[in-house]
Design a protein around this motif. Structure first.
Motif, PDB file in Angstrom:
ATOM      1  N   SER A   1      39.151  22.300  12.137  1.00 24.39           N
ATOM      2  CA  SER A   1      40.140  21.979  11.114  1.00 24.39           C
ATOM      3  C   SER A   1      41.148  23.119  11.076  1.00 24.39           C
ATOM      4  O   SER A   1      40.777  24.278  10.862  1.00 24.39           O
TER       5      SER A   1
ATOM      6  N   ARG B   1      38.412  26.039   9.920  1.00 21.96           N
ATOM      7  CA  ARG B   1      36.994  25.660   9.911  1.00 21.96           C
ATOM      8  C   ARG B   1      36.576  25.232  11.299  1.00 21.96           C
ATOM      9  O   ARG B   1      37.331  24.568  12.013  1.00 21.96           O
TER      10      ARG B   1
ATOM     11  N   ASP C   1      38.870  19.296   3.507  1.00 25.20           N
ATOM     12  CA  ASP C   1      39.362  20.675   3.632  1.00 25.20           C
ATOM     13  C   ASP C   1      40.765  20.855   3.077  1.00 25.20           C
ATOM     14  O   ASP C   1      41.264  21.980   3.039  1.00 25.20           O
TER      15      ASP C   1
ATOM     16  N   GLN D   1      42.557  24.466   2.102  1.00 26.60           N
ATOM     17  CA  GLN D   1      43.626  24.961   2.971  1.00 26.60           C
ATOM     18  C   GLN D   1      44.911  25.219   2.181  1.00 26.60           C
ATOM     19  O   GLN D   1      45.625  26.185   2.458  1.00 26.60           O
TER      20      GLN D   1
END
Length: 491
Positions: free
Chosen positions: A305, A317, A328, A332
């Protein structure tokens, strides 16, 4: 031979100035003890060697050879003088990847980009407008989010092939254990390896084997592995120890036990899926990642990610298990705020990110989440909304270009390292080198621009000199011409 006559415009010299070596030297040195072992290689040499390998796309052995032959590479890893001897053995590259873990690489990447951007802004003499510090800053900037997969270097897995590899691994382990207690046992445990191999080859060489035949072959291989595992337990009871096995064999034994358990469960239930399924005996951390892409519906490796800000890409990630990347998004965005002091004005992502929870979360913070949300698209869409959607999708394609660069030019398309921790470091190094190349490109562009402008000024100065010369010459000729005409008239 001192390294004093190197060109300051060489790419390795410029890149050496962009990397924050000194800030992480102390953290790297904490892994070692002064009173034990030989002196460790410095952090600059370890990280520099990994960057050289990724930048040039070569093997560990070739990296050492290139460093030995190139004075610029020796300068890059911190050597003070040119030497004809290799600075370290090729096997040290594995230790470098183990000591510089993925979290350290991510922090180096972020600090390097921060320094590089400040240097570029100073060179370009762009002064930002100071904002009034009245409460929180307004949303500013654009953030692109996406996920991708970094495939591992493994053969395409099939159940029968995995079981065959596991069977051969158990046979080698039995040989090693029996050799350590050969005097205590009269007879070596029987493995039926030749019969098992013949039965395996009978199926794999047949291009039109039926489902029933493959299922029967899997059952037989499971029986052979089960018998070998029982023989290993008996050898241990007879006095053999796992210490007689090397680290690789002990890891293989644990992987084979789990593979046998998973394959037996799938065979009994006649299914093709199982939690945490192992697809490689030698790399048991690799998992199948279902992506649904054309030509590659399933990839075998790590899922990543990532985020993209101002032409720079960051690894947020990394996981060997499949996950939903939309979870996420909030983390983020909060990381973006921590770095830049404000939320982004807009976030550009795939449709999977546009869940109701994410849209509501962004709306509360004044963030525009691009694109149409999940579910049935609305019927009445204005022309302006359609145009904005096309613009957002075109802007989001920038991160796809970065993925293409990382996979075509660098090693993200096939991670050849074998261990879990070294593979994670290699993946993180790819994004660090991608950003390093971007910084280098911008600095070289600035150097070219300054050189072009200075040459332009020199040319303009020469033109002015020549113009003044011709004006003076023309004036002198005109004066002479007037004097001649006056003399002719007087005559």
């Amino acid at each position: 031979m001192p390294l004093t006559k190197l060109s300051p415009e060489n790419r390795w010299v410029i890149m050496a100035e962009l990397i924050p070596w000194e800030e992480f030297e102390e953290e790297y040195a904490k892994q070692f003890k002064i009173e034990k072992g030989a002196p460790a290689k410095p952090f600059k040499m370890a990280l520099g060697a990994l960057i050289i390998k990724e930048q040039l796309g070569i093997s560990d052995r070739e990296t050492v050879e290139q460093i030995k032959e190139n004075p610029y590479l020796q300068y890059f890893i911190g050597l003070e003088a040119y030497t004809f001897e290799p600075p370290f053995e090729a096997s040290m590259m594995v230790h470098f990847r183990q000591r510089i873990n993925v979290d350290l690489v991510k922090r180096i990447n972020e600090e390097m980009v921060k320094r590089g951007r400040e240097r570029i802004e100073q060179k370009s003499e762009k002064k930002g407008v100071e904002e009034e510090e009245t409460g929180e800053r307004k949303n500013k900037g654009k953030l692109i989010l996406d996920a991708t997969c970094a495939p591992g270097d493994i053969k395409y897995p099939t159940d029968l092939e995995i079981l065959n590899q596991g069977r051969k691994a158990t046979e080698q382990i039995i040989d090693t254990l029996y050799k350590s207690i050969k005097g205590k046992l009269k007879k070596k445990p029987r493995t039926y390896r030749n019969i098992a191999r013949i039965e395996y080859l009978r199926i794999v060489k047949n291009r039109r084997s039926t489902k029933k035949e493959r299922r029967e072959a899997i059952r037989k291989q499971l029986k052979y592995i089960e018998k070998n595992l029982v023989s290993i337990e008996k050898l241990i009871l007879e006095g053999a120890t796992l210490n007689s096995l090397n680290k690789r064999q002990r890891n293989l034994l644990e992987a084979v036990k789990k593979v046998h358990e998973q394959q037996l469960q799938m065979w009994e239930k006649e299914t093709k899926s199982v939690p945490e399924r192992i697809v490689s005996i030698t790399q048991p951390h690799i998992r199948p990642i279902v992506r649904g892409k054309a030509g590659k519906p399933t990839e075998f490796g790590a899922k990543l990610s990532v985020s993209y800000v101002d032409n720079y890409i960051f690894l947020d990630r990394i996981s060997w298990e499949n996950f939903n990347e939309s979870g996420d998004l909030q983390e983020q965005i909060e990381k973006f705020k921590q770095t830049y002091g404000c939320y982004p004005f807009s976030v550009h992502a795939d449709r999977i990110y546009r869940s109701k929870a994410n849209k509501d979360w962004c709306k509360q913070r004044g963030i525009r989440l691009s694109g149409i949300g999940l579910g049935r698209p609305p019927k009445n869409i204005s022309q302006e909304e359609r145009k904005q959607t096309r613009i957002d999708e075109a802007f989001r394609n920038r991160i796809e270009g970065k993925f293409g660069q990382a996979k075509r030019k660098f090693s993200l398309d096939l991670v050849k390292t074998k261990l879990k921790e070294t593979s994670e470091t290699a993946i993180a190094m790819t994004f660090l080198v991608v950003n390093l190349c971007q910084l280098l490109r911008q600095i070289l562009l600035l150097l070219f621009s300054f050189s072009f402008i200075s040459k332009t000024f020199e040319l303009d100065e020469q033109i002015m000199i020549m113009k003044t010369y011709f004006i003076n010459l023309f004036t002198a000729v005109k004066v002479i011409d007037l004097e001649v005409n006056y003399w002719l008239l007087a005559a």
